[in-house]
Design a protein around this motif. Structure first.
Motif, PDB file in Angstrom:
ATOM      1  N   ILE B   8       0.856  -1.191   0.000  1.00  0.00           N
ATOM      2  CA  ILE B   8       0.000   0.000   0.000  1.00  0.00           C
ATOM      3  C   ILE B   8       0.889   1.238   0.000  1.00  0.00           C
ATOM      4  N   THR B   9       0.715   2.067  -1.012  1.00  0.00           N
ATOM      5  CA  THR B   9       1.548   3.264  -1.124  1.00  0.00           C
ATOM      6  C   THR B   9       0.657   4.495  -1.228  1.00  0.00           C
ATOM      7  N   LEU B  10       1.174   5.623  -0.790  1.00  0.00           N
ATOM      8  CA  LEU B  10       0.454   6.886  -0.973  1.00  0.00           C
ATOM      9  C   LEU B  10       0.464   7.241  -2.456  1.00  0.00           C
ATOM     10  N   LYS B  11      -0.633   7.779  -2.956  1.00  0.00           N
ATOM     11  CA  LYS B  11      -0.655   8.259  -4.342  1.00  0.00           C
ATOM     12  C   LYS B  11       0.426   9.322  -4.509  1.00  0.00           C
ATOM     13  N   LYS B  12       0.910   9.432  -5.747  1.00  0.00           N
ATOM     14  CA  LYS B  12       2.053  10.320  -5.998  1.00  0.00           C
ATOM     15  C   LYS B  12       1.784  11.771  -5.615  1.00  0.00           C
ATOM     16  N   THR B  13       0.516  12.185  -5.746  1.00  0.00           N
ATOM     17  CA  THR B  13       0.184  13.589  -5.490  1.00  0.00           C
ATOM     18  C   THR B  13      -0.020  13.897  -4.004  1.00  0.00           C
ATOM     19  N   GLY B  40       5.261   3.447   2.922  1.00  0.00           N
ATOM     20  CA  GLY B  40       4.054   2.698   2.606  1.00  0.00           C
ATOM     21  C   GLY B  40       3.882   1.548   3.579  1.00  0.00           C
ATOM     22  N   LYS B  41       2.873   0.738   3.326  1.00  0.00           N
ATOM     23  CA  LYS B  41       2.621  -0.401   4.212  1.00  0.00           C
ATOM     24  C   LYS B  41       2.759  -1.710   3.444  1.00  0.00           C
ATOM     25  N   LEU B  42       3.242  -2.693   4.159  1.00  0.00           N
ATOM     26  CA  LEU B  42       3.343  -4.049   3.611  1.00  0.00           C
ATOM     27  C   LEU B  42       2.519  -4.939   4.534  1.00  0.00           C
ATOM     28  N   ILE B  43       1.469  -5.526   4.005  1.00  0.00           N
ATOM     29  CA  ILE B  43       0.611  -6.378   4.830  1.00  0.00           C
ATOM     30  C   ILE B  43       0.681  -7.804   4.288  1.00  0.00           C
ATOM     31  N   ILE B  72      -6.517   8.287  -1.044  1.00  0.00           N
ATOM     32  CA  ILE B  72      -5.116   8.757  -1.000  1.00  0.00           C
ATOM     33  C   ILE B  72      -4.096   7.651  -1.249  1.00  0.00           C
ATOM     34  N   GLU B  73      -4.552   6.400  -1.334  1.00  0.00           N
ATOM     35  CA  GLU B  73      -3.580   5.305  -1.454  1.00  0.00           C
ATOM     36  C   GLU B  73      -3.833   4.430  -2.686  1.00  0.00           C
ATOM     37  N   ASP B  74      -2.738   3.868  -3.201  1.00  0.00           N
ATOM     38  CA  ASP B  74      -2.810   2.830  -4.226  1.00  0.00           C
ATOM     39  C   ASP B  74      -2.441   1.504  -3.578  1.00  0.00           C
ATOM     40  N   TYR B  75      -2.921   0.413  -4.161  1.00  0.00           N
ATOM     41  CA  TYR B  75      -2.479  -0.887  -3.625  1.00  0.00           C
ATOM     42  C   TYR B  75      -2.200  -1.856  -4.774  1.00  0.00           C
TER      43      TYR B  75
END
Lengths: 87, 87
Positions: B8-13, B40-43, B72-75
């Motif tokens: 899970i990462t924050l969107k670039k913007t 970001g998060k790693l689950i 706000i996040e991409d996965y």
């Protein structure tokens, strides 16, 4: 430009209350098949370097010195060269 | 048993103050080549399922409903079958 993706996970023997909370939340949403949830960190670092081997050494150092806690966490990483148009 | 690794990462913007703090910490340790740091998060989830396609659908649902904030996040995720001795 080089991009490194760093994966930081809790060691298997370390309790993960956050993961347990997420597991309970999944169960309460009806996902009874979730057996185990472990939370970790994903850190993406862009390095102003060209040499992959040098970047590998730097990232390993960063993990040991700052990013991971070697007592309770494991880390691994992937490194790739970014094409010029992504820089 | 199936194991899914979810990234899970924050969107670039989206601003990432935590990443900025880590970048400053790296700089103060002498790593001037760090251009950008994003947290970001790693689950990691173990599912009591055998079918990879079914697991894929479930994990995607879990991400949309609970694990990621789509505003706000991409996965993304990887799924693999665990060998029996690891279960």
């Amino acid at each position: 430009m080089i991009e490194a993706e760093i994966y930081i996970t809790l060691k298997k023997t370390v309790a993960d209350p956050q993961g347990l909370t997420v597991k309970h939340a999944l169960e309460s949403l009806g996902y009874k098949e979730a057996e185990q949830v472990r939370m970790g960190k994903l850190i993406t670092i862009r390095l102003n370097l060209k040499n992959k081997e040098e970047a590998e050494g730097k990232i390993d150092e960063m993990c040991r010195k700052l990013l991971a806690n070697p007592i309770i966490e494991d880390y691994s990483f992937n490194i790739r060269c970014l094409p010029t148009d992504l820089q």
